[in-house]
Every structure is written in structure tokens, then in C-alpha cells.
Write an enzyme that holds these catalytic residues in place. Structure first.
Site, PDB file in Angstrom:
ATOM      1  N   HIS A 156     -17.174   6.461   3.058  1.00 25.66           N
ATOM      2  CA  HIS A 156     -16.448   7.425   3.580  1.00 25.66           C
ATOM      3  C   HIS A 156     -14.994   7.083   4.073  1.00 25.66           C
ATOM      4  O   HIS A 156     -14.683   7.527   4.949  1.00 25.66           O
ATOM      5  CB  HIS A 156     -17.010   7.681   4.978  1.00 25.66           C
ATOM      6  CG  HIS A 156     -18.563   8.063   4.631  1.00 25.66           C
ATOM      7  ND1 HIS A 156     -19.060   9.299   4.160  1.00 25.66           N
ATOM      8  CD2 HIS A 156     -19.625   7.431   4.798  1.00 25.66           C
ATOM      9  CE1 HIS A 156     -20.452   9.181   4.226  1.00 25.66           C
ATOM     10  NE2 HIS A 156     -20.776   7.863   4.346  1.00 25.66           N
ATOM     11  N   SER A 277      13.101   6.378  -3.845  1.00 26.13           N
ATOM     12  CA  SER A 277      13.347   7.795  -3.613  1.00 26.13           C
ATOM     13  C   SER A 277      14.963   8.105  -3.753  1.00 26.13           C
ATOM     14  O   SER A 277      15.669   7.322  -3.412  1.00 26.13           O
ATOM     15  CB  SER A 277      12.939   8.302  -2.372  1.00 26.13           C
ATOM     16  OG  SER A 277      13.430   9.245  -1.783  1.00 26.13           O
ATOM     17  N   LYS A 283      11.706   3.664   0.245  1.00 23.60           N
ATOM     18  CA  LYS A 283      10.520   3.888  -0.474  1.00 23.60           C
ATOM     19  C   LYS A 283      10.499   3.080  -1.752  1.00 23.60           C
ATOM     20  O   LYS A 283      11.262   2.761  -2.637  1.00 23.60           O
ATOM     21  CB  LYS A 283      10.784   5.555  -1.173  1.00 23.60           C
ATOM     22  CG  LYS A 283      10.740   6.401   0.008  1.00 23.60           C
ATOM     23  CD  LYS A 283       9.474   6.530   0.826  1.00 23.60           C
ATOM     24  CE  LYS A 283       8.219   7.147   0.288  1.00 23.60           C
ATOM     25  NZ  LYS A 283       8.188   8.729   0.245  1.00 23.60           N
ATOM     26  N   GLU A 290       0.462   7.282  -9.521  1.00 22.51           N
ATOM     27  CA  GLU A 290       0.131   8.732  -9.709  1.00 22.51           C
ATOM     28  C   GLU A 290      -0.015   9.446 -10.615  1.00 22.51           C
ATOM     29  O   GLU A 290      -0.645  10.428 -10.836  1.00 22.51           O
ATOM     30  CB  GLU A 290       1.338   9.151  -8.525  1.00 22.51           C
ATOM     31  CG  GLU A 290       1.258   8.670  -7.121  1.00 22.51           C
ATOM     32  CD  GLU A 290       2.538   8.939  -6.449  1.00 22.51           C
ATOM     33  OE1 GLU A 290       3.207   9.999  -6.634  1.00 22.51           O
ATOM     34  OE2 GLU A 290       2.949   8.217  -5.625  1.00 22.51           O
TER      35      GLU A 290
END
Ligand code: ARG
Length: 458
Positions: A156, A277, A283, A290
Site C-alpha cells: 500500500h 526544466s 529540476k 516517465e
């Protein structure tokens, strides 16, 4: 280019219809397989005396030359042709004359296209399997280094029990082993030759389908000519195998993304596989991971697309089936790209074992072991579970952890506690005690690594 099928119709189709009908933009990818198939077909025709030996030789030589010229760039594919089969036959006839027109004896584009697709997917299957093996090697090598690196195992997404980072990685290796097995299985059913089924009913010529299949490395032939030209279940199977594989890559990618976040910092991805970024200077985005996660959706879609295309088709060939190629080719390309990026990304990532250990120390992930300690001293598990829960709660409220809670505090909860409790809940010991087969102990992880290495032939 002039149409080869003008006969009953004059072939005067609207250019828009020609363009709509054409598949050469994407089936040109099967040029090599198409030509190889035709060379075998010519050999079979000659050996059965359907054409002369000299004609067979001329066809084979002409075809081999076309293949070579395509590979060297001397010949470019004319995209005004309807499909790759028409293009090759047309060039052949231009080059060797009338004999070229004999190639299509005892064959139809229906069995030809099924043959080409099977041969192409067979090659893709081999290539993808090779890439999975490379990924498995990196997983096994990394797991080897981290057989004893403690991290919290989660359920979980809540810290659950200590596991080694190696054990966690080997879970993915097991998934990939099954993907390899599925590919192998799929290859078996792909590797059945449809050539000689002709348009749908077989042929009146005395062909030798077994011989032709043998020349092309097939393990058998389709035993029903209508099935041979109609089904694309092998492509559906390939897509479903790739969809499952992508699901695994996507889950692993998701974990890499999480682990690389500031919240976890279990790993740092190499600069080579992160992006910045355009506005936020701090970043380091895990774009590659992804994208793997994102591209999974497209492979799933391609599986559903082909299933849907096929579901209402009456036997035998229907032009709808031309829609079988783009999706499955795109799925193969997508999977290959993902594997090619994921493997070096894993190989080059930095594993921050210190942060993993820190996270493992803060989550009471040895609470199960605390309960087991009491059980081993004679307490029923349910009671031990409850007491351990109360101790954890006490620690949370007083800002303590199980490892440093004083003995007198332990004894307030149960008389059974002794000084040996600290050894029982030591994180490393918790991990090492999980000696059940397939568990997280270093020896079990070692066995898993050995299994993977054997499967990939190391
Ligand atoms: N381009 C076609 C395909 O991809 C080849 C087979 C065409 N056969 C036919 N009878 N029209 O399916």
C-alpha cells in the site's frame, strides 16, 4: 506505377483511392522477408518442375540482386506501388523480363503477406528477446551488489518489512523471465508457414509446402489453407506479450521515478537519463522512465486495436487485415526503444544505500519481528500482534523507535521481554532471518540471481 491486377477491371481507380488502399508506406519494412520468401518459392517451383531450373535460377538471381540493391541504396522503394509484394515483382519483371511473371505461380498475396508478417515478427521476437536478456543481466549484476542493502519493502506504499534492494530488483527479473518465456512460446506458434495456402483454398499445382517452409526455417505448415491466410492470432499474441512486458517495464519505471524523487532519494539517475526544466533550475526529471510508463498505453491500445479489427471478419482474407501491421510494428519499435533506454539507465544509476537504510529505520518495519519475538517466547500471535501495535504507538507518541526503546519500557508491555529483543528486531537480522525459499535473505537472493544467469546463458 501500372497495376498488376488489371484484368476484369481496367484499374482506373481514383488516385485518392489508390493512396487509401496502399500499404507500401509501412509494409516496405518487410522487404527483406518478402524477397527471402520469394527466393524459396522460386526454388520450390523449380524443384517440382512447375517452372524450369533455369527460370528458377533467374528468379533467384534477380531477387537476390534486388535485395542487395535495396540494402546498398542503389534501388529505392517506389511508394506509388500498392504494396511491397507488387513492388518487388514489378522490379523483378523489369529487370529479368517475362520469367519474372512466373514468380507468382501457385501463390497469392494472401499467403504471401501472411508469410512476410510471420517472418518479420519472428525476427522482431528474437531481437526483443535479446534486449530483455541484456536488461536481465544488468538487473542480476545490480542485485548482486545489493543483496544486503536494506530498504523498506512496501505494501500500500506504506513501509512494511525490510527487504534488500537486490531482492526488490530480482522481483522484476522474475517478471522479465516470464516475458522471455512468453515470447518463446509465441514464437513457436508464429513459426508456422502459411505459404502455399494461396488465395484461400490451396492450389491445383503439385507444390511442396513442407520444402518451402523448411527453406525458410519454419517448424511446420498451416494445415488449413483458409486458416493460414485468415488468422492473425500470432500478431495478437505478440502484441499481448509485448503489452504484458510493457506493464512490467512501466511498473519498474514508476518505481525509478519515485525512488529518484526528493521524498525517497533511494537512487540518483545519471545525467545521461534525466532532463532539466526550462524554468525551474533545480529540476532533474526522470523523463525516460516517465516515457516508458507513458508508452505502455500505446502498446495496450495497439493490442486492443488489432483484436477489434479482427473480431467481425468472415473467412478468409479481407482488406481490413492490412490494418494488422502498423500497430504491431509500432509496438515492436516502442518496446525495443524502451528496453534500449532502460538498460543503461539502470546500469548507470547511483544507489543511495544510506537513504534506503534511513527510511528502513523510521517506519517500524520490524514490528512483525517484534511480534514474532513474543510468539517465540510462548505468546499467541494475535496477542503478540496487539502488544506490538501498542508499543509502536507508544514510540510514535514519544518520538522513539523500537531499536532504542529502553528495556524497562518494553517490560511495561510484557514480562516476556528480555535484552535479546534488540537482536531480534535488528533490521539486518530481520532480513537475514527470512530464509524461506524466495524470501529476502541474501542466500535466497543469490539463488534467484543464479537462476536468472542460467536462463540468460551466462
Ligand atoms: N497489402 C495487403 C495486406 O497488407 C496484401 C494482401 C493483399 N491481398 C489482396 N487480396 N488484396 O494485407
Amino acid at each position: 506505377m501500372a497495376k498488376m491486377w488489371t484484368g476484369v477491371t481496367a484499374g482506373k481507380t481514383d488516385p485518392l483511392a489508390d493512396d487509401f488502399n496502399s500499404s507500401i508506406r509501412f509494409d516496405k519494412r518487410m522487404a527483406r522477408q518478402d524477397i527471402t520468401g520469394s527466393i524459396a518459392h522460386a526454388a520450390m517451383l523449380a524443384s517440382k518442375g512447375i517452372i524450369t531450373e533455369a527460370e528458377g535460377d533467374a528468379l533467384a538471381a534477380g531477387l537476390a540482386e534486388i535485395l542487395e540493391d535495396l540494402q546498398t541504396g542503389k534501388l529505392t522503394i517506389d511508394e506509388s506501388c500498392e504494396d511491397i509484394h507488387m513492388f518487388v515483382e514489378q522490379v523483378l519483371t523489369e529487370r529479368i523480363g517475362e520469367t519474372g511473371k512466373k514468380l507468382h505461380t501457385a501463390r497469392s498475396r494472401n499467403d504471401q503477406v501472411a508469410l512476410d508478417l510471420r517472418m518479420t515478427l519472428r525476427d522482431e521476437n528474437d531481437e526483443i528477446s535479446g534486449l530483455i536478456r541484456k536488461l536481465l543481466k544488468v538487473l542480476a549484476d545490480t542485485a548482486e551488489k545489493h543483496k544486503e542493502s536494506i530498504m523498506p519493502g512496501y505494501t500500500h506504499l506504506q513501509r512494511a518489512q525490510p527487504v534488500s534492494f537486490g531482492h526488490h530488483l530480482m522481483a522484476y527479473a522474475m517478471m522479465l523471465l516470464r516475458d522471455l518465456e512468453r515470447l518463446k512460446d509465441c514464437r513457436k506458434r508464429t513459426n508456422v508457414s502459411p505459404i502455399g495456402c494461396c488465395a484461400l483454398a490451396g492450389t491445383t499445382y503439385e507444390t511442396d509446402r513442407q520444402m518451402e517452409a523448411g527453406l525458410l526455417g519454419f517448424e511446420g505448415i498451416a494445415m488449413n489453407s483458409m486458416d493460414g491466410v485468415s488468422d492473425r492470432d500470432f500478431a495478437v499474441e505478440m502484441l499481448s506479450t509485448l503489452a504484458i512486458l510493457m506493464m512490467h517495464l512501466s511498473r519498474l519505471s514508476e518505481e525509478l521515478i519515485l525512488w529518484a524523487s526528493w521524498e525517497f532519494r533511494f537512487i540518483s539517475l545519471s545525467d545521461a537519463y534525466t532532463t532539466g526544466s526550462s524554468i525551474m533550475p533545480q529540476k532533474r526529471n526522470a523523463d525516460m522512465a516517465e516515457l516508458i510508463r507513458g508508452k505502455t498505453g500505446r502498446v495496450y491500445g495497439e493490442l486492443m486495436g488489432l483484436l477489434t479489427t479482427l473480431k467481425g471478419l468472415p473467412l478468409a482474407y479481407n482488406k481490413d487485415m492490412q490494418e494488422d501491421k502498423e500497430g504491431v510494428f509500432d509496438a515492436c519499435d516502442t518496446v525495443k526503444m524502451c528496453l534500449k533506454v532502460l538498460t543503461p539507465m539502470l546500469e548507470s544509476m547511483q544507489v543511495n544505500t544510506g537513504n534506503m537504510l534511513l527510511a528502513a529505520q523510521k517506519g517500524f518495519i520490524n514490528a512483525t519481528d517484534l511480534a514474532d519475538y513474543l510468539v517465540k517466547k510462548g505468546m499467541p500471535f494475535r496477542t503478540a500482534y496487539k502488544i506490538s501495535g501498542q508499543i509502536v504507538r507508544h514510540c510514535m507518541e514519544t518520538g522513539q523507535v523500537l531499536e532504542t526503546l529502553p528495556p524497562e519500557s518494553y517490560r511495561e508491555f510484557s514480562e516476556l521481554f528480555d535484552d535479546d529483543v534488540y537482536a531480534a528486531i535488528d533490521l539486518k537480522a530481520c532480513m537475514e532471518k527470512r530464509i524461506s525459499e524466495g524470501g529476502t535473505s541474501a542466500s535466497s537472493v543469490g539463488k534467484q540471481i543464479a537462476l536468472v544467469r542460467k536462463e540468460i546463458g551466462e
